[in-house]
Design a protein around this motif. Sequence first.
Motif, PDB file in Angstrom:
ATOM      1  N   TRP A   1      34.993  82.255  74.523  1.00 26.88           N
ATOM      2  CA  TRP A   1      34.566  83.574  74.604  1.00 26.88           C
ATOM      3  C   TRP A   1      34.795  84.323  73.213  1.00 26.88           C
ATOM      4  CZ3 TRP A   1      38.158  87.997  75.362  1.00 26.88           C
ATOM      5  CH2 TRP A   1      37.389  89.132  75.365  1.00 26.88           C
TER       6      TRP A   1
ATOM      7  N   ALA B   1      32.556  83.109  70.708  1.00 23.66           N
ATOM      8  CA  ALA B   1      31.003  83.336  70.826  1.00 23.66           C
ATOM      9  C   ALA B   1      31.352  84.939  70.391  1.00 23.66           C
ATOM     10  CB  ALA B   1      30.852  83.665  72.377  1.00 23.66           C
ATOM     11  N   GLY B   2      32.143  85.889  70.307  1.00 19.34           N
ATOM     12  CA  GLY B   2      32.383  87.042  70.067  1.00 19.34           C
ATOM     13  C   GLY B   2      32.307  87.117  68.387  1.00 19.34           C
ATOM     14  N   GLN B   3      32.698  85.902  67.640  1.00 13.73           N
ATOM     15  CA  GLN B   3      32.492  85.976  66.259  1.00 13.73           C
ATOM     16  C   GLN B   3      31.266  85.453  65.663  1.00 13.73           C
ATOM     17  OE1 GLN B   3      35.149  86.353  63.994  1.00 13.73           O
ATOM     18  NE2 GLN B   3      36.114  87.167  65.823  1.00 13.73           N
ATOM     19  N   LEU B   4      30.309  84.757  66.879  1.00 15.30           N
ATOM     20  CA  LEU B   4      28.997  84.129  66.487  1.00 15.30           C
ATOM     21  C   LEU B   4      27.937  85.226  66.849  1.00 15.30           C
ATOM     22  CD1 LEU B   4      29.524  80.613  67.458  1.00 15.30           C
ATOM     23  CD2 LEU B   4      29.588  81.526  65.295  1.00 15.30           C
ATOM     24  N   THR B   5      28.211  85.967  67.746  1.00 12.43           N
ATOM     25  CA  THR B   5      26.954  86.848  68.274  1.00 12.43           C
ATOM     26  C   THR B   5      27.799  88.322  68.737  1.00 12.43           C
ATOM     27  OG1 THR B   5      25.378  87.260  69.825  1.00 12.43           O
ATOM     28  CG2 THR B   5      27.158  86.080  70.602  1.00 12.43           C
ATOM     29  N   ASP B   6      26.938  89.416  68.683  1.00 11.77           N
ATOM     30  CA  ASP B   6      27.252  90.584  68.942  1.00 11.77           C
ATOM     31  C   ASP B   6      26.463  90.962  70.065  1.00 11.77           C
ATOM     32  OD1 ASP B   6      28.634  91.316  66.634  1.00 11.77           O
ATOM     33  OD2 ASP B   6      27.188  92.153  65.595  1.00 11.77           O
ATOM     34  N   VAL B   7      25.862  89.960  71.039  1.00 11.52           N
ATOM     35  CA  VAL B   7      25.223  90.214  72.416  1.00 11.52           C
ATOM     36  C   VAL B   7      26.430  90.124  73.318  1.00 11.52           C
ATOM     37  CG1 VAL B   7      23.537  89.744  73.568  1.00 11.52           C
ATOM     38  CG2 VAL B   7      23.259  89.441  71.341  1.00 11.52           C
ATOM     39  N   GLN B   8      26.852  91.105  73.945  1.00  6.88           N
ATOM     40  CA  GLN B   8      27.802  90.927  74.941  1.00  6.88           C
ATOM     41  C   GLN B   8      27.403  90.337  76.121  1.00  6.88           C
ATOM     42  OE1 GLN B   8      29.322  95.087  75.677  1.00  6.88           O
ATOM     43  NE2 GLN B   8      30.849  94.870  74.166  1.00  6.88           N
TER      44      GLN B   8
ATOM     45  N   ILE C   1      25.911  87.480  76.348  1.00  8.25           N
ATOM     46  CA  ILE C   1      26.085  86.251  75.981  1.00  8.25           C
ATOM     47  C   ILE C   1      27.640  85.754  76.062  1.00  8.25           C
ATOM     48  CG2 ILE C   1      25.972  84.521  74.398  1.00  8.25           C
ATOM     49  CD1 ILE C   1      23.251  85.645  73.378  1.00  8.25           C
ATOM     50  N   GLN C   2      28.390  86.671  75.510  1.00 17.66           N
ATOM     51  CA  GLN C   2      29.890  86.591  75.608  1.00 17.66           C
ATOM     52  C   GLN C   2      30.345  86.584  76.983  1.00 17.66           C
ATOM     53  OE1 GLN C   2      31.363  89.814  73.073  1.00 17.66           O
ATOM     54  NE2 GLN C   2      30.303  89.186  71.331  1.00 17.66           N
TER      55      GLN C   2
END
Length: 53
Positions: free
Chosen positions: A20, A23-30, A32-33
């Motif tokens: 998680w 994923a927070g570092q790779l995308t800003d889409v919540q 997905i996180q």
Amino acid sequence: MVSRDTKVTAVFALLGTALWLVAGQLTDVQWIQWAVLVGVGIVVPTLLNERRG
């Protein structure tokens, strides 16, 4: 003594949290996180524990 189900759940909860954060570092889409967190941290260990019976 700690049961095998508890060990599996604990490992996947830690793995889910780590993924998680990644994923927070790779995308800003919540969504997905959260899908990573819930999928790896809750759904996968539940399915594994239920399958083993």
